[in-house]
Design an enzyme around this catalytic site. Structure first.
Site, PDB file in Angstrom:
ATOM      1  N   HIS A   1       0.550 -53.007  28.355  1.00  0.00           N
ATOM      2  CA  HIS A   1       0.170 -52.019  29.187  1.00  0.00           C
ATOM      3  C   HIS A   1      -0.595 -52.844  30.037  1.00  0.00           C
ATOM      4  CE1 HIS A   1      -3.482 -52.809  27.197  1.00  0.00           C
ATOM      5  NE2 HIS A   1      -2.817 -52.603  26.482  1.00  0.00           N
TER       6      HIS A   1
ATOM      7  N   ASP B   1      -3.068 -51.051  31.532  1.00  0.00           N
ATOM      8  CA  ASP B   1      -4.389 -50.667  31.647  1.00  0.00           C
ATOM      9  C   ASP B   1      -4.975 -51.392  31.136  1.00  0.00           C
ATOM     10  OD1 ASP B   1      -3.035 -48.851  29.587  1.00  0.00           O
ATOM     11  OD2 ASP B   1      -5.257 -48.195  29.286  1.00  0.00           O
TER      12      ASP B   1
ATOM     13  N   ASP C   1      -5.473 -58.754  27.715  1.00  0.00           N
ATOM     14  CA  ASP C   1      -5.724 -57.391  27.288  1.00  0.00           C
ATOM     15  C   ASP C   1      -5.507 -56.117  28.041  1.00  0.00           C
ATOM     16  OD1 ASP C   1      -5.281 -55.266  25.709  1.00  0.00           O
ATOM     17  OD2 ASP C   1      -7.349 -54.834  24.709  1.00  0.00           O
TER      18      ASP C   1
ATOM     19  N   GLU D   1      -3.387 -46.544  27.638  1.00  0.00           N
ATOM     20  CA  GLU D   1      -3.104 -46.254  26.458  1.00  0.00           C
ATOM     21  C   GLU D   1      -4.915 -47.335  26.568  1.00  0.00           C
ATOM     22  OE1 GLU D   1      -3.778 -49.536  22.853  1.00  0.00           O
ATOM     23  OE2 GLU D   1      -4.473 -50.344  24.710  1.00  0.00           O
ATOM     24  N   GLU D   2      -5.362 -47.633  27.140  1.00  0.00           N
ATOM     25  CA  GLU D   2      -7.274 -47.594  26.262  1.00  0.00           C
ATOM     26  C   GLU D   2      -7.935 -46.076  26.790  1.00  0.00           C
ATOM     27  OE1 GLU D   2      -8.398 -50.620  25.316  1.00  0.00           O
ATOM     28  OE2 GLU D   2      -7.009 -52.338  26.328  1.00  0.00           O
TER      29      GLU D   2
ATOM     30  N   HIS E   1     -11.763 -56.009  25.256  1.00  0.00           N
ATOM     31  CA  HIS E   1     -12.865 -54.531  25.364  1.00  0.00           C
ATOM     32  C   HIS E   1     -14.594 -55.251  26.184  1.00  0.00           C
ATOM     33  CE1 HIS E   1     -10.624 -51.542  23.099  1.00  0.00           C
ATOM     34  NE2 HIS E   1      -9.479 -52.883  23.811  1.00  0.00           N
TER      35      HIS E   1
END
Length: 402
Positions: free
Chosen positions: A88, A90, A121, A152-153, A372
């Site tokens: 992904h 995003d 990520d 996805e996030e 994150h």
């Protein structure tokens, strides 16, 4: 020249391209970042994969307005297996930019690691795919399919897309490249994921703020009520305690030493670890609720007034064997009673839609990556090693099926 040497020779290009991709602020939340940034990232990914043989790469509109990059790269052999590559583009927002030691949207090398939001990520995994395919060139004996999603996030819109377009993404093996190893240079096999349930708690007690001197003590305080409710979600040891959720499960695999966890999580000296189980039990086998945000008056600018309303966002990680929906109901249930307050869900969709496909979770995200969180980074050696792993898998997968 063998694969090791070819991948080593491609790492300069991988760094340049990862820097381009990290510079695109593709946070899939128009409240925080312009949606044009995600659109720009989608086009970058489409063009990059078109350059490695996905000549039909295209942008598919998802129900939430995001775009997923889809494509295929067939081989002449009619009996060849098919492998789906996933990632992904995003990313999470940078959170508190003051906490970053380097600019969050600028790839910066520090002590051999590449720092920046998305370096691990999951933009680092996109470069892992590209590097593996460039190293292989035309020597890929399997059909390839591609899906790189763009939300996805946030909404995970691809989960709703897959069942209705099953043939489009059907494969014998699916490389879910949004994971990583136990530590840099130490390969591990991911055998379970925790589900996730998000809940917003809102407390309303008064029509407006009230002077705390005139009314404090008898008038309901929404923020105090919210704090009291949130405090019931954990016991004195820090274990998540939600009626109906088992918090006694034990992790049967490799241990995660407290010392390694403290180092990986950057736990401050003197701060205890939570829970009444081992670290592996707590992070891989048991439910864990996290308060990820609270809406209330900030300290700066606050007045001596009773808060009329407050809200919090709760993120509940659900252990294997428990349905996320059931866990969400268990979380919400006690709070209503009280109330005056890994995961990769797409894997379940893949497993349900393609029950005969092999799902393999892999990638460049290891504990030091701080995904994150502020100061996210990736070890370029992990990109190289995992690109080699992917290239070898694609080379030998067909032979292994015979």
């Amino acid at each position: 020249m063998d694969l090791h040497e070819r991948i080593a020779g491609l790492m300069g290009q991988a760094r340049r391209e990862l820097a381009e991709l990290v510079a695109i602020q593709s946070v899939a939340d128009p409240r925080q970042f312009p949606p044009e940034e995600c659109a720009r990232a989608a086009r970058w990914v489409r063009d990059a994969f078109a350059g490695v043989g996905f000549s039909d790469a295209w942008l598919a509109e998802m129900a939430d307005g995001s775009q997923a990059v889809l494509g295929s790269r067939p081989v002449p052999d009619p009996d060849a297996a098919t492998v789906l590559l996933y990632a992904h583009y995003d990313v999470q927002p940078p959170l508190d930019e003051a906490e970053w030691r380097t600019p969050p949207f600028e790839l910066t090398e520090v002590d051999g690691r590449w720092h920046g939001r998305g370096t691990a990520d999951c933009k680092g995994n996109i470069l892992m795919h590209l590097t593996a395919l460039r190293a292989l060139g035309d020597q890929v004996p399997v059909n390839l399919k591609l899906v790189v999603e763009g939300s996805e996030e946030t909404t995970g819109a691809l989960e709703g897309f897959v069942p209705g377009h099953a043939d489009l993404l059907r494969a014998d093996a699916i490389l879910v490249c949004d994971a990583g190893n136990a530590a840099g240079g130490h390969p591990a096999v991911t055998v379970s994921l925790r589900g996730v349930a998000d809940v917003i708690v809102q407390v309303e007690a008064l029509a407006s703020e009230l002077h705390s001197g005139l009314f404090g003590g008898a008038a309901s305080d929404a923020l105090a009520a919210l704090v009291t409710m949130l405090a019931t979600l954990r016991d004195a040891r820090g274990s998540t305690t939600i009626r109906g959720l088992d918090n006694t499960q034990v992790w049967p695999g490799a241990p995660y030493s407290p010392a390694a966890f403290r180092a990986d999580a950057h736990v401050l000296e003197g701060v205890s670890l939570l829970g009444d189980g081992t670290v592996a039990d707590m992070v891989w086998s048991r439910p864990a609720v996290t308060i990820t945000g609270i809406d209330c008056p900030p300290v700066v600018g606050s007045a001596p007034a009773i808060t009329p309303r407050a809200s919090a966002r709760l993120n509940l990680r659900v252990p294997p064997g428990t349905q996320a929906g059931d866990a969400a109901n268990a979380l919400v249930g006690p709070m209503v009673t009280l109330g005056d307050g890994g995961s990769i869900p797409l894997c379940n969709v893949f497993a349900d839609t393609y029950p005969h496909a092999e799902l393999i979770l892999m990638g460049v995200e290891e504990p030091l990556a701080l995904i994150h969180a502020p100061n996210e980074s990736v070890d370029p050696a992990e990109i190289a090693a995992m690109a080699l792993t992917e290239a070898l898998f694609l080379q030998h997968y067909a032979a292994g099926r015979r």
